[in-house]
Design an enzyme around this catalytic site. Sequence first.
Site, mmCIF file in Angstrom:
data_model
loop_
_atom_site.group_PDB
_atom_site.id
_atom_site.type_symbol
_atom_site.label_atom_id
_atom_site.label_comp_id
_atom_site.label_asym_id
_atom_site.label_seq_id
_atom_site.Cartn_x
_atom_site.Cartn_y
_atom_site.Cartn_z
ATOM 1 N N GLY A 239 8.141 -0.791 8.723
ATOM 2 C CA GLY A 239 8.138 -2.450 8.933
ATOM 3 C C GLY A 239 8.101 -2.929 7.623
ATOM 4 O O GLY A 239 8.570 -2.469 6.439
ATOM 5 N N GLY A 244 2.607 -3.528 7.072
ATOM 6 C CA GLY A 244 2.121 -2.034 6.819
ATOM 7 C C GLY A 244 0.871 -2.145 5.906
ATOM 8 O O GLY A 244 0.063 -1.187 6.142
ATOM 9 N N GLU A 263 6.995 3.236 5.704
ATOM 10 C CA GLU A 263 8.110 2.936 4.892
ATOM 11 C C GLU A 263 8.181 1.360 5.172
ATOM 12 O O GLU A 263 8.402 0.986 6.367
ATOM 13 C CB GLU A 263 9.434 3.379 5.775
ATOM 14 C CG GLU A 263 10.584 3.387 4.887
ATOM 15 C CD GLU A 263 11.780 3.409 5.969
ATOM 16 O OE1 GLU A 263 11.926 3.880 6.886
ATOM 17 O OE2 GLU A 263 12.509 2.328 5.643
ATOM 18 N N CYS A 300 16.464 -0.904 5.765
ATOM 19 C CA CYS A 300 15.390 -0.849 4.805
ATOM 20 C C CYS A 300 15.877 -0.509 3.123
ATOM 21 O O CYS A 300 15.070 -0.850 2.434
ATOM 22 C CB CYS A 300 14.355 0.234 5.104
ATOM 23 S SG CYS A 300 15.234 1.601 5.939
#
Lengths: 470, 470
Positions: A239, A244, A263, A300
């Site tokens: 996220g 995070g 991640e 991402c």
Amino acid sequence: MQLHGFNIIGTEISPGVSTFRAVNPSNSQTLEPAFHEAGAGDVDRAVRLAEDAFAGFRRQSPGRRAAFLNAIASGIEANDAVLQRANEETGLPPERLKMERGRTVGQLRMFAKLIDEGSWVDARIDPADAGRKPFPKPDLRRMLIPIGPVAIFAASNFPLAFSVAGGDAASALAAGCPVVVKSHPGHPGTSEIVAGIIVEAARATGMPAGVFSMLHGRGHEVGMALVKHPLVKAVGFTGSLRGGRALFDAAAARVEPIPVYAEMGSINPVFVLPGALAERGRQIAEGLKASVTMGVGQFCTNPGLVIGIDSEPARQFAGQMAGLMAEAAPGTMLYPGLRDAYVQGAERFAKVPGVKVAAQSRTPADANKTQATPTLYAADVRTYLANHTLREELFGPATLLLTAGSREELEQVAATLDGHLTATIQGTAKDLEEYRGLIALLERKVGRLLFNGFPTGVEVSSAMQHGGPY
Amino acid sequence: MQLHGFNIIGTEISPGVSTFRAVNPSNSQTLEPAFHEAGAGDVDRAVRLAEDAFAGFRRQSPGRRAAFLNAIASGIEANDAVLQRANEETGLPPERLKMERGRTVGQLRMFAKLIDEGSWVDARIDPADAGRKPFPKPDLRRMLIPIGPVAIFAASNFPLAFSVAGGDAASALAAGCPVVVKSHPGHPGTSEIVAGIIVEAARATGMPAGVFSMLHGRGHEVGMALVKHPLVKAVGFTGSLRGGRALFDAAAARVEPIPVYAEMGSINPVFVLPGALAERGRQIAEGLKASVTMGVGQFCTNPGLVIGIDSEPARQFAGQMAGLMAEAAPGTMLYPGLRDAYVQGAERFAKVPGVKVAAQSRTPADANKTQATPTLYAADVRTYLANHTLREELFGPATLLLTAGSREELEQVAATLDGHLTATIQGTAKDLEEYRGLIALLERKVGRLLFNGFPTGVEVSSAMQHGGPY
């Protein structure tokens, strides 16, 4: 497919403390049923049940744990309702979701094979030597063992492959760790279907109840309670950097700190070197445009920064990028909150003095379809270095094209990068020889370095590095 | 051997902001020369120099880095002055220091062999497949690379093997990471001699200046500045839980968090099961007494807690332990501050209602020789569980003998343990069968589980796990 909307705690379902509904981003329609947000008691029950299940689960033979993973894979493979629901909840096209399902199933089977094979425990045996002087040598054995219940935070952008039965869950279950998933509120129905498949697979293969639970929640409370629960021993997260990092900080501050495998937001800079620009600028521009707009920029590894050194080919390249981005169509984002964040981020970028909107999709975005407008920003290096806003991830179909005045400026951008998942270098053999220093710089900044490729696209392979600074 | 007392920054020496002197704990005499505590500027210079050295150092061939480590090993092996000075600074006997020197040299050579062999990089190569559908597959390669400058905190209790050229430094240098050592103020002269050997080995094998620096400091400032320095990328620490945790917290709170590999205070509980007590209680008592008092209790794996279930053999065992501990001679601790901490800790233990001093060395401790008195404490489980003081490490030749009223009480102690380096089970085959639940509990609490051994003694082997919860 009838959905119940409850939290799933082992083999039981549990109503929560409040409810919410998913929205179809393609038409802004609210979807049934209502989903129940878990309360503190649900978190505690799920984690305790996971802890209770742990002793039995970790002692299952590798073959039986592999059978469990394979049963999840087969269940997902055979389920078409999940594709339908995922399409309604995320707006992702059916073809893409079908491919993602294949990836999810492939990941589960890869881990099943891995545990069956067994070398991942990294066993080391150093036998005793009773006759050694001055002291006898003991028999030493060392191997990896499962750590305990793992809390996993599902991503929004891969409702199957990085969600309830995604890579994090597959690896935790493969290792022998019970899993408590915090579902992503963008696709609660998809999550429920997959969770149901896991619970059924656990029953069919004789795994202890509590090996898997799933909790819903829109805010931070459920997640924070999971990370702070003393019986949770590791965290998997996909996220934003902000979310995070908050979990990472909470995990590190515990009496017993626990690892967070996260991640998080990544800019994925692309360095386009002079030789490559001169040789195949048009081709790179086309590849980049595809990479920036693929999946409406919701990867991402989406390239959020492209940098080259000012030259005639560089100016041509900029023009080509602008033309291509203007032709790109707006696309439906995963959920309204994400689209809103994109619009706000775009405004922040555009407001920075020195940043130019170099191109924008000619087709207007349809708000009712939760659409985002592909956008190309342009700036010089000085502007970039002076404005921290430009270093923050703008999640969506946008990228910032930087023009460096010199090689030194280009390397300065590399040197001041924060950590990211990837960096890409587009260069000829001669470029790569000349820019060894840049490669050495980037190697230390990112998990994965790409040569003459594009960062979107993550292979399912043990040779793939898909992590950044966390 | 002429000592200069300065900080060593690459190939240069640097005076600091204040000075201190080492003390010979065997006779309380102050030793010459004065040592210079580093200032903030020294920290910054050492780290920048390490960063400058990194690019060149990591590109050295494995063979050349191995030659560097081997040159350090040979230099230490040939140096007798270091044994003399270490004896003066720590009070550790010459024989022990000679053995420790052998261990230090062995560690360096083990790492040299490891880098020469090369498989530690865990290389994975997944070749390209241009014909794959729907997308061609790229060539994927993954391997471990060095992370950058590493800050290493030397331990007090192994002035050679866990200090300036100890295991942490050997592994960091082997991996290709420059090292900045924060020396332990208990043995600054020993540290200087070893640092000189490293600097000379670096010169002789053509390593870049800055691959190694060493800073002195008595307080927390130098260490904290190192951990917070943006160019430091990892930390190796051996020491107390309080000190290590402060560094861990600072490292986790950085904008870019960095890993801290810490070996911290540990209680190393020993569970003596009924069958073993009945069969060989006396033998276990002798082994334990030796383990508790070895090296004046100054090992990180010193057993600080011994627990058995009340029975006639358990009472005999307690009596035997008491007898043996009363016979044990006081010994010189490493430095006065450590002895003072032991005396204060002993007072805290003795003050807890329900804790009994079951035995104490009959020979009085000589304060001038910085001696500590071997002591056996005794308590029941309820007292232990109710008093957190008893869970803190009492570093020195002391242990707490707990008598459990039942198997449940014994398992309760295991269940409530914090993380430790080791736990030991003394048990017959039948005991181990019956106490499988205890083994499962302890597996999750400690890095290393010993069966029918004693926790002191750490082998130099890749099969040895010498870490705990951090």
